[in-house]
Scaffold this motif. Structure first.
Motif, short mmCIF file in Angstrom:
data_model
loop_
_atom_site.label_atom_id
_atom_site.label_comp_id
_atom_site.label_asym_id
_atom_site.label_seq_id
_atom_site.Cartn_x
_atom_site.Cartn_y
_atom_site.Cartn_z
N ALA A 1 -27.81 41.95 48.89
CA ALA A 1 -28.65 42.02 47.69
C ALA A 1 -28.03 41.22 46.54
CB ALA A 1 -28.83 43.47 47.28
N GLY B 1 -25.25 41.74 45.09
CA GLY B 1 -24.70 42.67 44.12
C GLY B 1 -23.26 42.37 43.75
N VAL C 1 -20.11 40.36 42.40
CA VAL C 1 -20.01 39.35 41.35
C VAL C 1 -19.31 38.10 41.84
CG1 VAL C 1 -19.17 38.91 39.03
CG2 VAL C 1 -19.80 41.21 39.69
N VAL D 1 -18.82 33.64 40.48
CA VAL D 1 -19.16 32.61 39.50
C VAL D 1 -20.00 31.55 40.20
CG1 VAL D 1 -18.20 30.91 37.92
CG2 VAL D 1 -16.98 33.03 38.32
N LEU E 1 -21.38 28.97 38.55
CA LEU E 1 -21.52 27.90 37.55
C LEU E 1 -21.66 26.52 38.19
CD1 LEU E 1 -21.48 27.53 34.50
CD2 LEU E 1 -19.03 27.11 34.68
N ARG F 1 -24.92 24.83 40.17
CA ARG F 1 -26.04 24.17 39.52
C ARG F 1 -25.89 22.65 39.54
NH1 ARG F 1 -26.31 27.35 34.05
NH2 ARG F 1 -24.75 28.72 34.97
N GLN G 1 -35.83 35.69 37.62
CA GLN G 1 -36.21 36.81 36.78
C GLN G 1 -35.35 36.91 35.52
OE1 GLN G 1 -35.87 40.65 38.53
NE2 GLN G 1 -37.85 41.30 37.79
N GLU G 2 -34.05 36.75 35.68
CA GLU G 2 -33.15 37.00 34.55
C GLU G 2 -32.42 35.76 34.08
OE1 GLU G 2 -30.40 40.09 35.22
OE2 GLU G 2 -31.92 41.64 35.41
N GLY G 3 -32.64 34.65 34.72
CA GLY G 3 -31.90 33.44 34.35
C GLY G 3 -30.67 33.31 35.22
N PRO G 4 -30.22 32.06 35.46
CA PRO G 4 -29.07 31.86 36.34
C PRO G 4 -27.79 32.41 35.72
CG PRO G 4 -29.67 29.83 35.26
CD PRO G 4 -30.72 30.82 34.89
N ARG G 5 -26.84 32.79 36.57
CA ARG G 5 -25.60 33.33 36.04
C ARG G 5 -24.47 32.34 36.26
NH1 ARG G 5 -26.20 39.71 36.89
NH2 ARG G 5 -28.00 39.72 35.58
#
Lengths: 434, 186
Positions: free
Chosen positions: B77, B79, B81, B83, B85, B88, B182-186
């Motif tokens: 899922a 879930g 964490v 990076v 970055l 992209r 939904q929430e924007g890339p992290r």
């Protein structure tokens, strides 16, 4: 191998793996294994196995899934949709008007959810369209939201403080209480800034809406009061020594189920969704904690934290100089790491140095959380910025600029906390049970 | 095969949820018992003295169970964490190569940890070490749950790696993309 070379190798491995996108928990394990293999002849594998078990087989940690679960239930209740209606009658007449809904809404939601991204997204989806249609300055609306969205870390029950407490063996109850006043102080500083700004820019604030009627106020209170009472009961019972954090959290779960059952919005799907969501968030944090505790042991074997601590001791820096240096270091780390990762990395390497400088570990926990809050709104990696980017469709750096005043207030709050450490330490000192 | 694996991951997550519900139930009984006793004491009646023996110890075991059994489902899922970055800056091919790379490292690390945790379980079984509380539990039982979670987690990582190497989208990348929308890339 000398300590300087070893430190450089470990730093390269850590940040290399993190940047390539390896999961944080695995990256911590990997660095721990490399450190043990290079620096010691100790049996790495069996130490790893004992440490993972030992670091998680801890009663205090059971508070973590319970508080997360309570938040997941309330998050799925009608609280999210009622927040704006419930808060707006009380802030209408203040200078800055409904902008304060962002601050209060985030503070309230932070108390139940503990996740900064969820807080920002939930409050933002509700309040930004309302503020826009009423003609509020969007720069200010987005800025207050980005800043206030970070409250979740400080206002108890704070997930990140449980992680810090577990990793440093500090009392979670005392950490919660230590975070309460600084959290409220921060909310007051944000609100104060919004008031000042609106008084200075009357042309950019819409005319105040009419005074709410008594009935409107009563209706609004009815929407919010149950949740507010639940939060007060949970934190109050910890303060009064009536309940351990886990017990308070379980009572919180029961209360959250009751509230969302009575107000509607509790069906089979959301019940299961809340439980699964809580299990996964718990698992994510536990994985990072396990990796961090192994890394802490491995670092102990290498002697790096000891060397750092004694070096700092010899330099005779003042506490302020040390804290300012750490502040800059954490802000840089915060550019590309998330909050929990920063906290666990800190506890592995930096904490011995901090205690050697005579800094109270409870106070340092609050300091660390404030710094982590800043990292949420600094580009290029700031979770709150990402959330707001997707809600508003504006660029990361544009949103970061809108959040800049609130970032500076966070820095100011950190300075105030350093000059007056009692803001954090007074309340836990008055706790009934020790 | 796909269905069997998904059932295993789902069952493990259900086990994690069950562990959480059990923690809540035990603690709630404990709290209610104390409240009732205080009420009885205030009325001058005899206390029931209801309490759950070794609740702190069981809480620790159950927390470990919840944490480890949820590992595979949390992975799929997205879930856990990490990076993302630099992803992209890469195209679809670069993304796939990087996904395969981190999965390969993760399989190695998870396999390593699983192996030593299993040795630890065997060790606890042979030495017959038990818990210290009032209710004596052989420690290999709760440790075995941890080992089981790790085994399934390693399987889930291999599963994702194989999917990636076949040229398909691994579940965690799909979940990350869905969240980015939904929430924007992290």
């Amino acid at each position: 191998m000398d300590i300087a070379t070893l430190s450089i190798i470990l730093l390269v491995v850590l940040f290399g793996l993190l940047l390539l996108g390896l999961w944080v928990g695995f990256a911590l394990l990997a660095v721990g294994i490399v450190a043990m293999e290079l620096a010691t002849g100790a049996p790495t594998g069996s130490i790893l196995a004992t440490k993972i078990w030992g670091s998680l087989n801890v009663w205090d940690l059971t508070a973590l899934p319970m508080f997360i679960w309570m938040g997941e239930i309330l998050f799925r209740s009608r609280l999210s949709s009622d927040l704006f209606t419930g808060l707006s009658p009380f802030t209408r007449r203040l200078p800055g008007g409904l902008l304060h809904v962002n601050i209060l809404g985030c503070a309230l939601f932070a108390a139940v959810s503990g996740s900064s991204a969820a807080t920002t997204a939930t409050v933002g989806r509700m309040s930004l369209p309302e503020l826009k249609s009423r003609g509020y300055d969007m720069r200010m609306a987005i800025g207050t939201l980005a800043g206030s969205g970070t409250f979740g870390f400080l206002i108890p029950p704070s997930i990140i403080l449980i992680v810090y407490g577990a990793a440093t063996e500090q009392s979670i109850a005392r950490l919660f209480l230590a975070g309460l006043l600084p959290g409220l102080m921060l909310a007051a500083m944000f609100a104060g800034y919004v008031m000042l700004w609106s008084l200075m820019h009357p042309d950019r604030v819409p005319a105040p809406e009419p005074r709410p009627t008594l009935r409107q106020r009563a209706r609004a209170l009815k929407l919010l009061l149950p949740t507010v009472l639940l939060i007060v009961a949970v934190i109050g019972s910890i303060y009064a020594g009536l309940a351990s954090p886990t017990e308070a959290a379980v009572v919180g779960v029961a209360g959250a189920l009751a509230i969302s059952g009575l107000t509607g919005g509790l069906d089979r799907d959301s019940l299961i969704g809340a439980l699964r969501g809580a299990a996964m968030t718990t698992c994510m944090i536990a994985f990072i904690l396990a990796g961090a505790s192994f890394l802490t042991v491995a670092m102990g074997f290498t002697g790096i934290p000891r060397t750092l601590a004694s070096w700092i001791g010899e330099q005779g820096y003042s506490q302020f100089a040390l804290l300012s240096a750490l502040l800059v270091f954490f802000i840089v780390l915060g550019f590309f790491l998330d909050g929990i990762s920063i906290v666990v990395l800190t506890t592995s390497v930096i904490l011995p140095m901090v205690t050697a400088a005579g800094i109270d570990p409870i106070w340092f926990g609050i300091f660390l959380v404030l710094v982590v809050e800043m990292s949420q709104i600094t580009p290029p990696v700031g979770f709150n910025l990402f959330v707001l980017q997707s809600i508003t469709g504006r660029g990361i750096f544009e949103i970061a600029l809108m959040a800049l005043p609130f970032f500076l207030i966070l820095v100011l709050a950190t300075a105030v906390l350093s000059v007056f450490p009692e803001i954090a330490l007074w309340l836990p000192g008055t706790m009934m049970s020790r | 095969m796909r269905k069997a694996l998904d059932t295993v991951y789902g069952a493990a997550l259900a086990g994690a949820c069950l562990a959480m519900v059990t923690i809540a139930t035990l603690v709630l009984i404990q709290v209610l018992g104390r409240v009732i006793d205080q009420g009885l004491e205030a009325l001058g009646m005899e206390m029931l003295g209801m309490s759950i023996p070794s609740v702190a110890e069981f809480g620790g075991f159950l927390f470990v169970a919840a944490a480890f059994l949820a590992l595979p489902a949390t992975l799929r899922a997205a879930g856990h964490v990490r990076v993302t970055l630099i992803l992209r800056g890469f195209g679809p091919l670069g993304n796939r190569v990087l996904a395969a790379f981190v999965l390969a490292i993760a399989v190695g690390l998870a396999g390593y940890a699983t192996w030593y945790v299993i040795l630890d379980v065997l060790d606890a079984y042979r030495s017959g070490s038990v818990s210290y509380g009032r209710i004596v539990v052989p420690l290999w039982i709760p440790k075995m749950v941890m080992a089981a979670g790790l085994v399934i987690f390693t399987v889930a990582l291999v599963d994702e790696l194989v999917t990636t190497l076949r040229g398909d989208d691994p579940a965690f990348r799909a979940a990350e993309r869905a969240r980015d929308m939904q929430e924007g890339p992290r």
